[in-house]
Design a protein around this motif. Structure first.
Motif, PDB file in Angstrom:
ATOM      1  N   PRO A  87       0.757  -1.165   0.008  1.00 42.35           N
ATOM      2  CA  PRO A  87       0.014   0.073   0.068  1.00 42.35           C
ATOM      3  C   PRO A  87       0.929   1.073   0.082  1.00 42.35           C
ATOM      4  CG  PRO A  87      -0.719  -1.501   1.780  1.00 42.35           C
ATOM      5  CD  PRO A  87       0.476  -2.085   1.183  1.00 42.35           C
ATOM      6  N   LEU A  88       2.084   1.182   0.543  1.00 44.26           N
ATOM      7  CA  LEU A  88       2.896   2.552   0.746  1.00 44.26           C
ATOM      8  C   LEU A  88       4.157   2.451   0.157  1.00 44.26           C
ATOM      9  CD1 LEU A  88       1.932   2.896   4.519  1.00 44.26           C
ATOM     10  CD2 LEU A  88       1.062   4.420   2.370  1.00 44.26           C
ATOM     11  N   ASP A  89       4.752   1.272  -0.014  1.00 43.97           N
ATOM     12  CA  ASP A  89       6.089   1.254  -0.119  1.00 43.97           C
ATOM     13  C   ASP A  89       6.250   0.313  -1.858  1.00 43.97           C
ATOM     14  OD1 ASP A  89       7.408   2.646   1.670  1.00 43.97           O
ATOM     15  OD2 ASP A  89       6.527   0.906   2.863  1.00 43.97           O
ATOM     16  N   GLY A  90       7.409   0.355  -2.376  1.00 50.08           N
ATOM     17  CA  GLY A  90       7.647  -0.502  -3.462  1.00 50.08           C
ATOM     18  C   GLY A  90       7.176   0.237  -4.874  1.00 50.08           C
ATOM     19  N   ASP A  91       7.130  -0.421  -6.104  1.00 47.79           N
ATOM     20  CA  ASP A  91       7.054   0.143  -7.538  1.00 47.79           C
ATOM     21  C   ASP A  91       5.485   0.194  -7.694  1.00 47.79           C
ATOM     22  OD1 ASP A  91       9.722   0.384  -7.832  1.00 47.79           O
ATOM     23  OD2 ASP A  91       9.719  -1.679  -8.230  1.00 47.79           O
ATOM     24  N   SER A  92       4.702  -0.567  -7.213  1.00 47.29           N
ATOM     25  CA  SER A  92       3.026  -0.482  -7.236  1.00 47.29           C
ATOM     26  C   SER A  92       2.585  -0.425  -6.093  1.00 47.29           C
ATOM     27  CB  SER A  92       2.674  -1.667  -8.115  1.00 47.29           C
ATOM     28  OG  SER A  92       1.384  -1.551  -8.086  1.00 47.29           O
ATOM     29  N   ASN A  93       1.445   0.493  -5.656  1.00 45.60           N
ATOM     30  CA  ASN A  93       0.677   0.696  -4.875  1.00 45.60           C
ATOM     31  C   ASN A  93      -0.969   0.583  -5.112  1.00 45.60           C
ATOM     32  OD1 ASN A  93       2.443   3.598  -4.074  1.00 45.60           O
ATOM     33  ND2 ASN A  93       2.777   1.575  -3.128  1.00 45.60           N
ATOM     34  N   GLY A  94      -0.880  -0.568  -6.209  1.00 43.01           N
ATOM     35  CA  GLY A  94      -2.355  -0.592  -6.578  1.00 43.01           C
ATOM     36  C   GLY A  94      -3.150  -1.418  -5.748  1.00 43.01           C
ATOM     37  N   ILE A  95      -2.639  -2.140  -4.754  1.00 38.71           N
ATOM     38  CA  ILE A  95      -3.519  -2.584  -3.616  1.00 38.71           C
ATOM     39  C   ILE A  95      -4.611  -1.920  -3.180  1.00 38.71           C
ATOM     40  CG2 ILE A  95      -1.859  -2.379  -1.895  1.00 38.71           C
ATOM     41  CD1 ILE A  95      -4.084  -5.500  -2.622  1.00 38.71           C
ATOM     42  N   ARG A  96      -4.082  -0.363  -3.036  1.00 31.11           N
ATOM     43  CA  ARG A  96      -5.304   0.235  -2.449  1.00 31.11           C
ATOM     44  C   ARG A  96      -6.494   0.383  -3.194  1.00 31.11           C
ATOM     45  NH1 ARG A  96      -1.705   5.833  -2.401  1.00 31.11           N
ATOM     46  NH2 ARG A  96       0.351   5.119  -1.268  1.00 31.11           N
ATOM     47  N   GLN A  97      -6.605  -0.029  -4.501  1.00 28.14           N
ATOM     48  CA  GLN A  97      -8.000  -0.289  -5.231  1.00 28.14           C
ATOM     49  C   GLN A  97      -8.792  -1.349  -4.570  1.00 28.14           C
ATOM     50  OE1 GLN A  97      -7.110   0.133  -9.792  1.00 28.14           O
ATOM     51  NE2 GLN A  97      -5.412  -0.946  -8.495  1.00 28.14           N
ATOM     52  N   LEU A  98      -8.145  -2.174  -4.251  1.00 31.14           N
ATOM     53  CA  LEU A  98      -8.793  -3.508  -3.344  1.00 31.14           C
ATOM     54  C   LEU A  98      -9.208  -3.186  -1.913  1.00 31.14           C
ATOM     55  CD1 LEU A  98     -10.066  -6.010  -4.129  1.00 31.14           C
ATOM     56  CD2 LEU A  98      -7.724  -7.244  -3.400  1.00 31.14           C
ATOM     57  N   LEU A  99      -8.239  -2.737  -1.327  1.00 34.03           N
ATOM     58  CA  LEU A  99      -8.527  -2.647   0.313  1.00 34.03           C
ATOM     59  C   LEU A  99      -9.431  -1.429   0.492  1.00 34.03           C
ATOM     60  CD1 LEU A  99      -4.779  -2.320   1.305  1.00 34.03           C
ATOM     61  CD2 LEU A  99      -6.291  -4.037   1.864  1.00 34.03           C
ATOM     62  N   GLN A 100      -9.784  -0.513  -0.642  1.00 27.59           N
ATOM     63  CA  GLN A 100     -10.666   0.260  -0.400  1.00 27.59           C
ATOM     64  C   GLN A 100     -12.277   0.180  -1.388  1.00 27.59           C
ATOM     65  OE1 GLN A 100      -8.779   3.801  -2.050  1.00 27.59           O
ATOM     66  NE2 GLN A 100      -7.459   4.046  -0.563  1.00 27.59           N
ATOM     67  N   ALA A 101     -12.031  -1.115  -1.625  1.00 28.16           N
ATOM     68  CA  ALA A 101     -13.451  -1.609  -2.280  1.00 28.16           C
ATOM     69  C   ALA A 101     -14.650  -1.868  -1.146  1.00 28.16           C
ATOM     70  CB  ALA A 101     -13.051  -2.907  -3.064  1.00 28.16           C
ATOM     71  N   PRO A 102     -15.805  -1.733  -1.598  1.00 24.59           N
ATOM     72  CA  PRO A 102     -16.814  -1.905  -0.569  1.00 24.59           C
ATOM     73  C   PRO A 102     -16.954  -3.275  -0.074  1.00 24.59           C
ATOM     74  CG  PRO A 102     -17.524  -0.753  -2.670  1.00 24.59           C
ATOM     75  CD  PRO A 102     -16.166  -1.107  -3.049  1.00 24.59           C
ATOM     76  N   ARG A 103     -17.130  -3.378   1.152  1.00 23.43           N
ATOM     77  CA  ARG A 103     -17.138  -4.695   2.008  1.00 23.43           C
ATOM     78  C   ARG A 103     -15.857  -5.351   2.079  1.00 23.43           C
ATOM     79  NH1 ARG A 103     -20.698  -8.473  -1.073  1.00 23.43           N
ATOM     80  NH2 ARG A 103     -20.497  -9.747   0.749  1.00 23.43           N
TER      81      ARG A 103
END
Length: 386
Positions: free
Chosen positions: A281-297
Motif C-alpha cells: 500500500p505504501l512502498d515498492g513500485d506499485s501501490n495498486g492494492i489500495r484499489q482493493l483495500l478500499q473496495a466496498p465490503r
C-alpha cells in the motif's frame, strides 16, 4: 450486536473470541511457496519422491499453520494435477520434522497464462518468442502456476484466463515513449489478443457446511523488469483492479469469464480475496492494492508478525526508509531494493467475521525460524466465521 457491528468490532481489536454457539471458524491462507522450477517437468520430478528439502519445508509451514483453504502461488502447473497429487501424498500426508500430517481432500488447479506463447513481439525487442512474449512471463506453459487445496468442497470455478486487457474500461495500457501516439506499446492487432491476467483469476465457490464463500485467487505480475513504458507496473495495477471491480456491484458488468458468461460477483455474496498481489500500500513500485483495500465490503484484518519487525530492523537498507509498518510485511526481499514489503493478502468481505489473522514469520529465537527460508514470501492466514 448486529453482524455489521460485530465485523467492525472485530477489525478494530484484531481478535474476536467466538461464543459457545458461534459457527466454527474457517482458516483461509495464501502462500507463495516458490515451488517453481526453471524447466518443464522439474517440479513433478522433485515432488515424485519425499526428499526434496524445499518441498519438505513448504509442507511443514502448511502443517504448522493448518489452513482449511489454501492458495499456493508459484506452483508449476502440470496437466492432470500430477504435481498436486505428488505434493499431497509425498509431503503433506507425511509429518515433517515432528509436525502432524494434513489432508486436503479437495484441490483445484488449471492452466495459466505464464509461458503460453502469444506468437507476437509483446516485449518489443524485435524478435518473437521467449518468456517476454508469452501471455504471462514464463519459460514454459504453467510456470509460476497456482493451486488451491481445501478441506471443503470446491464448486464449479469461474476462470478469467483469457479476459483481454483492452476490454477493461479505462485500462492502463502502456505507452511507447519513443512514439508520439498515446498507449501504443501494443499494436492494434496485439491488443486484440493481449490478456490481462499474467497467470489467471479464479473464482472458486467453497462450500463451508452449506454456506458458500467465494475464494477469489490470483497472482498479478511483479511491477518490475520494465523499461520506461512501465507495462508490468500498469498490468499489476489493473490485475488488482479486476477483483475490486468484480466484487463491486455494477462495476464488474464488463467482465466476462472463459465460458463467455458476463458480470461480476452476485451482490451479497461472501468472498475472500487471496494471493500474492505484488503490491504494497505504501512502498515498492506499485501501490495498486489500495484499489482493493478500499473496495466496498472488503475488510483488511492487517495480519502481521514479530519476525517481520525483527527482519526489518536487522536487515536495514531500504527498510529504513519505508513508510509502511514492518509488522505487516510478508515478503523478504533484497535489502537495498525494494526491501521487505507487504504483498500477500487474505481479505474477507463483510459480513464474514474475522477472528484472527497472522503472518507466519517466526523470530530468530524461535525454533521454527529455520522455516523462514522456505520461500521469500511468508504464509498469511485468516480465521473467519462464515
Amino acid at each position: 450486536m448486529k453482524r455489521a457491528a460485530l465485523v467492525a468490532a472485530a477489525v478494530a481489536v484484531g481478535l474476536v473470541t467466538p461464543t459457545a454457539n458461534a459457527a466454527e471458524p474457517v482458516r483461509f491462507a495464501t502462500f507463495n511457496a516458490s515451488l517453481n522450477r526453471s524447466a518443464e517437468g522439474e517440479l513433478l520430478a522433485d515432488l515424485s519422491t519425499p526428499d526434496d528439502p524445499q518441498a519438505q519445508e513448504v509442507a511443514e509451514v502448511v502443517q504448522r499453520t493448518r489452513p482449511d483453504v489454501l492458495l499456493l502461488n508459484e506452483f508449476d502447473y502440470v496437466e492432470g494435477g500430477a504435481a498436486v497429487g505428488a505434493f499431497r501424498t509425498n509431503y503433506l500426508a507425511r509429518g515433517q520434522h515432528g509436525a502432524d500430517p494434513i489432508d486436503y481432500p479437495y484441490a483445484y488447479t488449471a492452466p495459466v497464462n505464464t509461458g503460453v506463447p502469444s506468437g507476437m513481439d509483446l516485449d518489443n525487442d524485435g524478435a518473437v518468442g521467449g518468456p517476454g512474449d508469452a501471455h504471462g512471463f514464463g519459460a514454459f506453459p504453467g510456470q509460476y502456476g497456482m493451486v488451491v487445496l481445501s478441506k471443503y468442497p470446491i464448486g464449479p470455478a469461474r476462470t478469467f484466463q483469457q479476459f483481454r486487457w483492452a476490454d477493461m474500461p479505462g485500462a492502463r495500457l502502456p505507452d511507447d515513449p519513443a512514439t508520439p501516439e498515446p498507449a501504443d506499446w501494443f499494436s492494434p492487432e496485439e491488443l486484440e489478443q493481449v490478456r490481462l491476467s499474467s497467470k489467471s483469476h479464479w473464482d472458486l465457490p467453497i462450500d463451508v457446511d452449506g454456506r458458500t464463500v467465494h475464494f477469489l485467487t490470483s497472482h498479478p505480475t511483479p511491477p518490475a523488469f520494465d523499461g520506461p513504458e512501465k507495462r508490468n507496473v500498469l498490468r499489476n495495477q489493473d490485475e488488482i483492479r479486476f477483483w475490486a471491480d468484480y466484487v463491486t456491484p455494477k462495476r464488474g458488468d464488463y467482465i466476462y469469464d472463459d465460458q463467455g458468461i458476463r458480470g461480476g460477483l452476485a451482490p451479497g455474496s461472501q468472498f475472500v480475496v487471496a494471493g500474492d498481489q505484488n503490491s504494497d500500500p505504501l512502498d515498492g513500485d506499485s501501490n495498486g492494492i489500495r484499489q482493493l483495500l478500499q473496495a466496498p465490503r472488503v475488510i483488511d484484518p492487517r495480519p502481521g508478525s514479530a519476525g517481520a519487525v525483527e527482519a526489518s530492523g536487522t536487515q536495514g537498507g531500504a527498510n529504513e526508509n519505508h513508510r509502511g509498518d514492518p509488522f505487516l510485511d510478508t515478503g523478504d526481499f533484497n535489502d537495498e531494493s525494494p526491501g521487505n514489503l507487504r504483498i500477500d493478502y487474505v481479505l474477507p468481505s463483510a459480513p464474514l467475521v474475522p477472528l484472527r489473522a497472522e503472518v507466519f514469520w517466526p523470530t530468530s529465537d524461535d525454533e521454527l525460524s529455520r522455516l523462514n527460508d522456505a520461500s521469500d514470501h511468508h504464509l498469511v492466514w485468516l480465521d473467519v466465521v462464515p
